[in-house]
Design a protein around this motif. Structure first.
Motif, PDB file in Angstrom:
ATOM      1  N   SER A   1      27.700 117.030 -10.379  1.00  0.00           N
ATOM      2  CA  SER A   1      26.885 116.417 -11.431  1.00  0.00           C
ATOM      3  C   SER A   1      26.741 114.921 -11.204  1.00  0.00           C
ATOM      4  CB  SER A   1      27.492 116.697 -12.801  1.00  0.00           C
ATOM      5  OG  SER A   1      27.379 118.072 -13.095  1.00  0.00           O
ATOM      6  N   GLY A   2      27.799 114.269 -10.756  1.00  0.00           N
ATOM      7  CA  GLY A   2      27.699 112.846 -10.420  1.00  0.00           C
ATOM      8  C   GLY A   2      26.693 112.620  -9.309  1.00  0.00           C
ATOM      9  N   TYR A   3      26.739 113.476  -8.296  1.00  0.00           N
ATOM     10  CA  TYR A   3      25.794 113.395  -7.185  1.00  0.00           C
ATOM     11  C   TYR A   3      24.372 113.563  -7.705  1.00  0.00           C
ATOM     12  CZ  TYR A   3      23.643 114.298  -2.648  1.00  0.00           C
ATOM     13  OH  TYR A   3      22.844 114.223  -1.524  1.00  0.00           O
ATOM     14  N   ARG A   4      24.156 114.592  -8.525  1.00  0.00           N
ATOM     15  CA  ARG A   4      22.818 114.910  -9.042  1.00  0.00           C
ATOM     16  C   ARG A   4      22.273 113.784  -9.932  1.00  0.00           C
ATOM     17  NH1 ARG A   4      19.939 117.109  -6.507  1.00  0.00           N
ATOM     18  NH2 ARG A   4      18.490 115.533  -7.047  1.00  0.00           N
ATOM     19  N   MET A   5      23.129 113.250 -10.807  1.00  0.00           N
ATOM     20  CA  MET A   5      22.673 112.162 -11.683  1.00  0.00           C
ATOM     21  C   MET A   5      22.297 110.931 -10.867  1.00  0.00           C
ATOM     22  SD  MET A   5      24.957 112.511 -15.178  1.00  0.00           S
ATOM     23  CE  MET A   5      26.551 112.893 -14.463  1.00  0.00           C
ATOM     24  N   MET A   6      23.067 110.624  -9.807  1.00  0.00           N
ATOM     25  CA  MET A   6      22.734 109.478  -8.958  1.00  0.00           C
ATOM     26  C   MET A   6      21.446 109.737  -8.197  1.00  0.00           C
ATOM     27  SD  MET A   6      24.054 106.389  -8.199  1.00  0.00           S
ATOM     28  CE  MET A   6      22.453 106.013  -8.863  1.00  0.00           C
ATOM     29  N   ALA A   7      21.294 110.961  -7.693  1.00  0.00           N
ATOM     30  CA  ALA A   7      20.066 111.317  -6.971  1.00  0.00           C
ATOM     31  C   ALA A   7      18.856 111.220  -7.898  1.00  0.00           C
ATOM     32  CB  ALA A   7      20.186 112.728  -6.391  1.00  0.00           C
TER      33      ALA A   7
ATOM     34  N   LEU B   1      32.959 112.328 -11.494  1.00  0.00           N
ATOM     35  CA  LEU B   1      31.548 111.922 -11.454  1.00  0.00           C
ATOM     36  C   LEU B   1      31.363 110.790 -10.440  1.00  0.00           C
ATOM     37  CD1 LEU B   1      30.646 112.050 -15.246  1.00  0.00           C
ATOM     38  CD2 LEU B   1      29.990 113.687 -13.469  1.00  0.00           C
ATOM     39  N   LEU B   2      32.312 109.857 -10.400  1.00  0.00           N
ATOM     40  CA  LEU B   2      32.249 108.777  -9.418  1.00  0.00           C
ATOM     41  C   LEU B   2      32.264 109.337  -7.993  1.00  0.00           C
ATOM     42  CD1 LEU B   2      32.321 105.721  -8.695  1.00  0.00           C
ATOM     43  CD2 LEU B   2      34.825 105.948  -8.692  1.00  0.00           C
ATOM     44  N   GLU B   3      33.067 110.360  -7.744  1.00  0.00           N
ATOM     45  CA  GLU B   3      33.110 110.977  -6.414  1.00  0.00           C
ATOM     46  C   GLU B   3      31.724 111.451  -5.994  1.00  0.00           C
ATOM     47  OE1 GLU B   3      35.969 114.134  -6.525  1.00  0.00           O
ATOM     48  OE2 GLU B   3      37.639 112.786  -6.880  1.00  0.00           O
ATOM     49  N   GLY B   4      31.011 112.075  -6.912  1.00  0.00           N
ATOM     50  CA  GLY B   4      29.655 112.538  -6.608  1.00  0.00           C
ATOM     51  C   GLY B   4      28.707 111.386  -6.344  1.00  0.00           C
ATOM     52  N   VAL B   5      28.809 110.327  -7.145  1.00  0.00           N
ATOM     53  CA  VAL B   5      27.983 109.135  -6.943  1.00  0.00           C
ATOM     54  C   VAL B   5      28.247 108.543  -5.565  1.00  0.00           C
ATOM     55  CG1 VAL B   5      27.694 106.730  -7.692  1.00  0.00           C
ATOM     56  CG2 VAL B   5      27.703 108.572  -9.387  1.00  0.00           C
ATOM     57  N   LEU B   6      29.520 108.385  -5.217  1.00  0.00           N
ATOM     58  CA  LEU B   6      29.880 107.809  -3.922  1.00  0.00           C
ATOM     59  C   LEU B   6      29.420 108.697  -2.770  1.00  0.00           C
ATOM     60  CD1 LEU B   6      33.445 106.448  -4.727  1.00  0.00           C
ATOM     61  CD2 LEU B   6      31.341 105.110  -4.400  1.00  0.00           C
TER      62      LEU B   6
ATOM     63  N   GLU C   1      25.994 109.292   1.784  1.00  0.00           N
ATOM     64  CA  GLU C   1      25.048 110.151   2.489  1.00  0.00           C
ATOM     65  C   GLU C   1      23.701 109.470   2.706  1.00  0.00           C
ATOM     66  OE1 GLU C   1      22.756 113.893   0.836  1.00  0.00           O
ATOM     67  OE2 GLU C   1      24.860 114.379   1.221  1.00  0.00           O
ATOM     68  N   ARG C   2      23.206 108.792   1.686  1.00  0.00           N
ATOM     69  CA  ARG C   2      21.875 108.201   1.760  1.00  0.00           C
ATOM     70  C   ARG C   2      21.845 106.816   2.381  1.00  0.00           C
ATOM     71  NH1 ARG C   2      18.139 111.260  -1.336  1.00  0.00           N
ATOM     72  NH2 ARG C   2      19.030 113.340  -1.155  1.00  0.00           N
ATOM     73  N   HIS C   3      22.851 106.001   2.125  1.00  0.00           N
ATOM     74  CA  HIS C   3      22.795 104.604   2.549  1.00  0.00           C
ATOM     75  C   HIS C   3      24.056 104.123   3.254  1.00  0.00           C
ATOM     76  CE1 HIS C   3      19.763 104.873  -0.723  1.00  0.00           C
ATOM     77  NE2 HIS C   3      19.069 104.329   0.239  1.00  0.00           N
TER      78      HIS C   3
ATOM     79  N   ALA D   1      24.223  99.964  -2.886  1.00  0.00           N
ATOM     80  CA  ALA D   1      24.966 100.560  -4.005  1.00  0.00           C
ATOM     81  C   ALA D   1      24.725  99.704  -5.237  1.00  0.00           C
ATOM     82  CB  ALA D   1      26.462 100.607  -3.683  1.00  0.00           C
ATOM     83  N   PRO D   2      25.111 100.211  -6.406  1.00  0.00           N
ATOM     84  CA  PRO D   2      25.080  99.335  -7.580  1.00  0.00           C
ATOM     85  C   PRO D   2      25.957  98.112  -7.329  1.00  0.00           C
ATOM     86  CG  PRO D   2      25.393 101.618  -8.246  1.00  0.00           C
ATOM     87  CD  PRO D   2      25.530 101.578  -6.742  1.00  0.00           C
ATOM     88  N   GLN D   3      25.554  96.984  -7.883  1.00  0.00           N
ATOM     89  CA  GLN D   3      26.337  95.755  -7.724  1.00  0.00           C
ATOM     90  C   GLN D   3      27.716  95.903  -8.353  1.00  0.00           C
ATOM     91  OE1 GLN D   3      24.433  92.314  -9.397  1.00  0.00           O
ATOM     92  NE2 GLN D   3      26.135  90.967  -8.915  1.00  0.00           N
ATOM     93  N   PHE D   4      27.777  96.633  -9.484  1.00  0.00           N
ATOM     94  CA  PHE D   4      29.035  96.856 -10.189  1.00  0.00           C
ATOM     95  C   PHE D   4      29.243  98.357 -10.359  1.00  0.00           C
ATOM     96  CE2 PHE D   4      27.457  92.762 -11.627  1.00  0.00           C
ATOM     97  CZ  PHE D   4      28.567  91.944 -11.480  1.00  0.00           C
ATOM     98  N   LEU D   5      30.374  98.865  -9.894  1.00  0.00           N
ATOM     99  CA  LEU D   5      30.769 100.253 -10.097  1.00  0.00           C
ATOM    100  C   LEU D   5      32.018 100.256 -10.969  1.00  0.00           C
ATOM    101  CD1 LEU D   5      30.310 101.875  -6.569  1.00  0.00           C
ATOM    102  CD2 LEU D   5      29.134 102.523  -8.668  1.00  0.00           C
TER     103      LEU D   5
END
Length: 190
Positions: free
Chosen positions: A82-88, A108-113, A118-120, A125-129
């Protein structure tokens, strides 16, 4: 009794992390630094933890005088996917990352990361995580991730004291023992 969850009006006592306050304390310095865009990726809206974390996020925005953007809040569940999907979805809809991002759980952070890697390849990345939950592996990332560190020991002790009281026949009215959390501000350590 509930441990790390509560259901208002249930009459059942609980011990929970003071999530709203913890989130507000974590986000306040980022907003004070002038961040004008802070996205929120959360879990199931029906869970008390989700509601409290989102309330802390909104409290922070209000305290900073910042109106919530139409697409800043996304909620699904607490799964990595879900973290991956929301970031995508955010990236596809905006063509970029949000300036700052708070995830309501480390999964959720794991999915975002995963999406960012994968993409970049972690070059964009966001300036602040920021995230709720902490783990020592976050110290090893090329990106600084500020995190809320729950006090598991205090949660367990509060839960145990309530359970023992119930076993001894003490009638506990619905009450929430709120356990404060600490912050791990890696961005300031860099």
């Amino acid at each position: 009794m509930f441990a790390d969850r509560h259901i208002p009006g249930s009459g059942i006592p609980s011990a929970v992390t003071d999530a709203g306050d913890s989130v507000a304390r974590l986000l306040a310095p980022v907003l004070a630094a002038g961040v004008d865009e802070l996205a929120y990726f959360g879990g199931q809206p029906a869970l008390s933890a989700s509601r409290e974390r989102l309330a802390g996020y909104r409290q922070s925005l209000a305290a900073a005088g910042l109106a919530e953007g139409a697409d800043w809040v996304a909620e699904r569940d607490f799964q990595r996917e879900s973290g991956y999907r929301m970031m995508a979805d955010w990236h596809a809809g905006n063509g970029r990352y949000p300036r700052a991002l708070f995830t309501a759980s480390i999964t959720l952070l794991e999915g975002v990361l995963s999406f960012i890697r994968e993409r970049h390849r972690m070059r964009e990345a966001p300036q602040f995580l920021l995230t709720f939950d902490d783990h020592p592996l976050l110290d090893c990332l090329p990106l600084a991730v500020d995190a809320i560190r729950q006090d598991s020991r205090a949660l367990a002790e509060a839960s145990l004291s309530q359970a023992l009281a119930l076993l001894q026949g003490v009638a506990l009215a619905e009450r929430d023992i709120r356990v404060p959390a600490s912050l791990n501000l890696r961005r300031l350590a860099v």
